[in-house]
Design a protein around this motif. Structure first.
Motif, PDB file in Angstrom:
ATOM      1  N   ASP A  69     -29.775 -25.019 -32.019  1.00 31.94           N
ATOM      2  CA  ASP A  69     -30.662 -25.797 -32.876  1.00 31.94           C
ATOM      3  C   ASP A  69     -31.759 -26.560 -32.152  1.00 31.94           C
ATOM      4  O   ASP A  69     -32.731 -26.987 -32.775  1.00 31.94           O
ATOM      5  CB  ASP A  69     -29.844 -26.801 -33.707  1.00 31.94           C
ATOM      6  CG  ASP A  69     -28.850 -26.120 -34.625  1.00 31.94           C
ATOM      7  OD1 ASP A  69     -29.120 -24.978 -35.034  1.00 31.94           O
ATOM      8  OD2 ASP A  69     -27.793 -26.724 -34.905  1.00 31.94           O
ATOM      9  N   ASN A  71     -35.013 -27.752 -30.533  1.00 35.37           N
ATOM     10  CA  ASN A  71     -36.355 -27.185 -30.620  1.00 35.37           C
ATOM     11  C   ASN A  71     -37.441 -28.189 -30.230  1.00 35.37           C
ATOM     12  O   ASN A  71     -38.610 -28.000 -30.563  1.00 35.37           O
ATOM     13  CB  ASN A  71     -36.618 -26.666 -32.037  1.00 35.37           C
ATOM     14  CG  ASN A  71     -37.622 -25.534 -32.034  1.00 35.37           C
ATOM     15  OD1 ASN A  71     -37.699 -24.758 -31.098  1.00 35.37           O
ATOM     16  ND2 ASN A  71     -38.404 -25.443 -33.091  1.00 35.37           N
ATOM     17  N   TRP A  73     -39.499 -29.263 -27.422  1.00 40.25           N
ATOM     18  CA  TRP A  73     -39.920 -28.889 -26.084  1.00 40.25           C
ATOM     19  C   TRP A  73     -41.081 -29.735 -25.574  1.00 40.25           C
ATOM     20  O   TRP A  73     -41.609 -29.476 -24.479  1.00 40.25           O
ATOM     21  CB  TRP A  73     -40.306 -27.405 -26.055  1.00 40.25           C
ATOM     22  CG  TRP A  73     -39.256 -26.524 -26.643  1.00 40.25           C
ATOM     23  CD1 TRP A  73     -39.334 -25.848 -27.820  1.00 40.25           C
ATOM     24  CD2 TRP A  73     -37.953 -26.242 -26.115  1.00 40.25           C
ATOM     25  NE1 TRP A  73     -38.176 -25.153 -28.063  1.00 40.25           N
ATOM     26  CE2 TRP A  73     -37.307 -25.381 -27.028  1.00 40.25           C
ATOM     27  CE3 TRP A  73     -37.282 -26.638 -24.956  1.00 40.25           C
ATOM     28  CZ2 TRP A  73     -36.018 -24.896 -26.814  1.00 40.25           C
ATOM     29  CZ3 TRP A  73     -36.002 -26.158 -24.753  1.00 40.25           C
ATOM     30  CH2 TRP A  73     -35.372 -25.303 -25.668  1.00 40.25           C
ATOM     31  N   ASP A  96     -33.517 -15.264 -26.340  1.00 40.27           N
ATOM     32  CA  ASP A  96     -33.754 -16.297 -27.350  1.00 40.27           C
ATOM     33  C   ASP A  96     -34.780 -17.321 -26.844  1.00 40.27           C
ATOM     34  O   ASP A  96     -35.720 -17.683 -27.555  1.00 40.27           O
ATOM     35  CB  ASP A  96     -32.433 -16.980 -27.686  1.00 40.27           C
ATOM     36  CG  ASP A  96     -32.569 -18.031 -28.773  1.00 40.27           C
ATOM     37  OD1 ASP A  96     -33.226 -17.744 -29.800  1.00 40.27           O
ATOM     38  OD2 ASP A  96     -32.055 -19.145 -28.597  1.00 40.27           O
ATOM     39  N   LEU A  97     -34.614 -17.771 -25.597  1.00 42.68           N
ATOM     40  CA  LEU A  97     -35.549 -18.746 -25.028  1.00 42.68           C
ATOM     41  C   LEU A  97     -36.948 -18.162 -24.898  1.00 42.68           C
ATOM     42  O   LEU A  97     -37.952 -18.877 -25.025  1.00 42.68           O
ATOM     43  CB  LEU A  97     -35.049 -19.213 -23.667  1.00 42.68           C
ATOM     44  CG  LEU A  97     -33.719 -19.963 -23.647  1.00 42.68           C
ATOM     45  CD1 LEU A  97     -33.282 -20.240 -22.209  1.00 42.68           C
ATOM     46  CD2 LEU A  97     -33.802 -21.264 -24.436  1.00 42.68           C
ATOM     47  N   GLN A  99     -38.455 -16.469 -26.935  1.00 41.40           N
ATOM     48  CA  GLN A  99     -39.129 -16.652 -28.224  1.00 41.40           C
ATOM     49  C   GLN A  99     -39.330 -18.121 -28.579  1.00 41.40           C
ATOM     50  O   GLN A  99     -40.341 -18.484 -29.204  1.00 41.40           O
ATOM     51  CB  GLN A  99     -38.306 -15.975 -29.332  1.00 41.40           C
ATOM     52  CG  GLN A  99     -38.090 -14.489 -29.131  1.00 41.40           C
ATOM     53  CD  GLN A  99     -39.387 -13.709 -29.210  1.00 41.40           C
ATOM     54  OE1 GLN A  99     -40.235 -13.976 -30.057  1.00 41.40           O
ATOM     55  NE2 GLN A  99     -39.551 -12.755 -28.310  1.00 41.40           N
ATOM     56  N   ARG A 100     -38.423 -18.974 -28.170  1.00 47.86           N
ATOM     57  CA  ARG A 100     -38.408 -20.358 -28.664  1.00 47.86           C
ATOM     58  C   ARG A 100     -39.135 -21.356 -27.773  1.00 47.86           C
ATOM     59  O   ARG A 100     -39.656 -22.360 -28.264  1.00 47.86           O
ATOM     60  CB  ARG A 100     -36.955 -20.826 -28.824  1.00 47.86           C
ATOM     61  CG  ARG A 100     -36.213 -20.132 -29.952  1.00 47.86           C
ATOM     62  CD  ARG A 100     -34.731 -20.441 -29.879  1.00 47.86           C
ATOM     63  NE  ARG A 100     -34.462 -21.877 -29.842  1.00 47.86           N
ATOM     64  CZ  ARG A 100     -33.288 -22.405 -29.499  1.00 47.86           C
ATOM     65  NH1 ARG A 100     -32.301 -21.608 -29.134  1.00 47.86           N
ATOM     66  NH2 ARG A 100     -33.117 -23.711 -29.505  1.00 47.86           N
TER      67      ARG A 100
END
Length: 308
Positions: A69, A71, A73, A96-97, A99-100
């Motif tokens: 969860d 988010n 940054w 995953d990282l 993309q996020r």
């Protein structure tokens, strides 16, 4: 204020987080759940206090969140993954990282076994992905290996090195992610010879420890092996090498003296037995002595400090 995000709430994650918050950087520890991450706050704070008793005066915040969860940054200067040594899990996390996490933020893996080229693969932002390999206990041992993968950006890697220097760490830049990186290759070369000497009945584990601690190991707290030979002169080393090298162990697998121990579950202090038996009381004492000696060695490293 800049932030560092540490993914994983195990022993390494605790030590890594402590190393940042102790020097004034907001630190976020992410676990499977926020509650799991929060449970390691006390351990992180204790480690931070052990290396900088005044760290709380710097005003850095320790926060927790869940891996899935989180988010936020903003102001993040580094993300470090410290999860279990499973390549499939690491690849999943990094995908995953990819993309996020905004593409200007470097992402490191603390993996000691898997090169970043395998973890990051051909991800879109693999250029900002590196190995950031610590050594236990992570809050005390100064070295961090910054290892380039096939896509890693050298400029960004040097910026990560500077970040670590600002947190009283000693980063080294490893320009190719060969097996074992840098320090473990040197360490395993020593261990191959040491275990071979035990296997051949030439010396006991106790005598090997004594020989290393009170000879060249003692000197290496002052200078490394390359500089030590610059001081003593390479001619003596070269002459000795011509005699010694041909007889050194070149085995390609661990010898029976250690593989048999591992097969029987005698893997060291935590199991109560390795090459010798350890009572719970002895285990507590040796671990305590080990950490105290590491801290003393850390103080020695600051005597007449190197010029970076």
């Amino acid at each position: 204020m800049r932030k560092v995000v540490v993914i994983g709430s195990g022993t390494m994650g605790v030590g890594i987080a402590a190393g940042f918050i102790a020097y004034g950087t907001d630190t976020i520890i992410l676990g499977r759940t926020q509650e799991k991450a929060e449970k390691c706050f006390e351990a992180i704070q204790a480690c931070a206090t052990s290396i900088n008793p005044e760290w709380q005066k710097l005003g850095a915040r320790l926060l927790a969140g869940s891996i899935a969860d989180w988010n936020d940054w903003q102001d993040t200067v580094l993300v470090i993954e410290t999860i279990s040594e499973r390549l499939d899990l690491k690849k999943e996390i990094f995908a995953d990282l990819d993309q996020r996490v905004p593409s200007h933020i470097p992402i490191g893996s603390n993996s000691s076994g898997f090169p970043i080229s395998d973890i990051a693969g051909d991800l879109k932002t693999a250029h900002r992905m590196l190995n950031t390999h610590y050594f236990m206990p992570a809050h005390i041992v100064p070295l961090v290996e910054i290892v380039l993968g096939k896509h890693s950006d050298l400029v960004l890697a040097n910026q990560v090195c500077e970040l670590y220097r600002a947190h009283d760490k000693k980063p080294v830049l490893v320009k190719k992610d060969i097996p074992g990186f840098l320090a473990n290759r040197i360490q395993h070369a020593l261990m191959r010879e040491a275990l071979s000497l035990v296997e051949d009945g030439i010396a006991t584990p106790e005598d090997i420890d004594t020989a290393v601690r009170f000879s060249f190991g003692f000197r290496y707290a002052a200078v490394g092996p390359m500089t030590q030979k610059e001081i003593s002169g390479w001619e003596g080393m070269t002459l000795a090498a011509e005699l010694i090298y041909p007889s050194l162990s070149n085995i390609t697998a661990p010898p029976a003296c250690i593989s048999n121990l591992v097969k029987s579950g005698k893997t060291g202090i935590n199991k109560g037995e390795g090459f010798r038996s350890w009572s719970p009381e002895e285990a507590t004492i040796i671990k305590k002595n080990y950490e105290e000696r590491l801290k003393a060695a850390f103080a020695v490293l600051k005597v007449a400090p190197d010029q970076d």
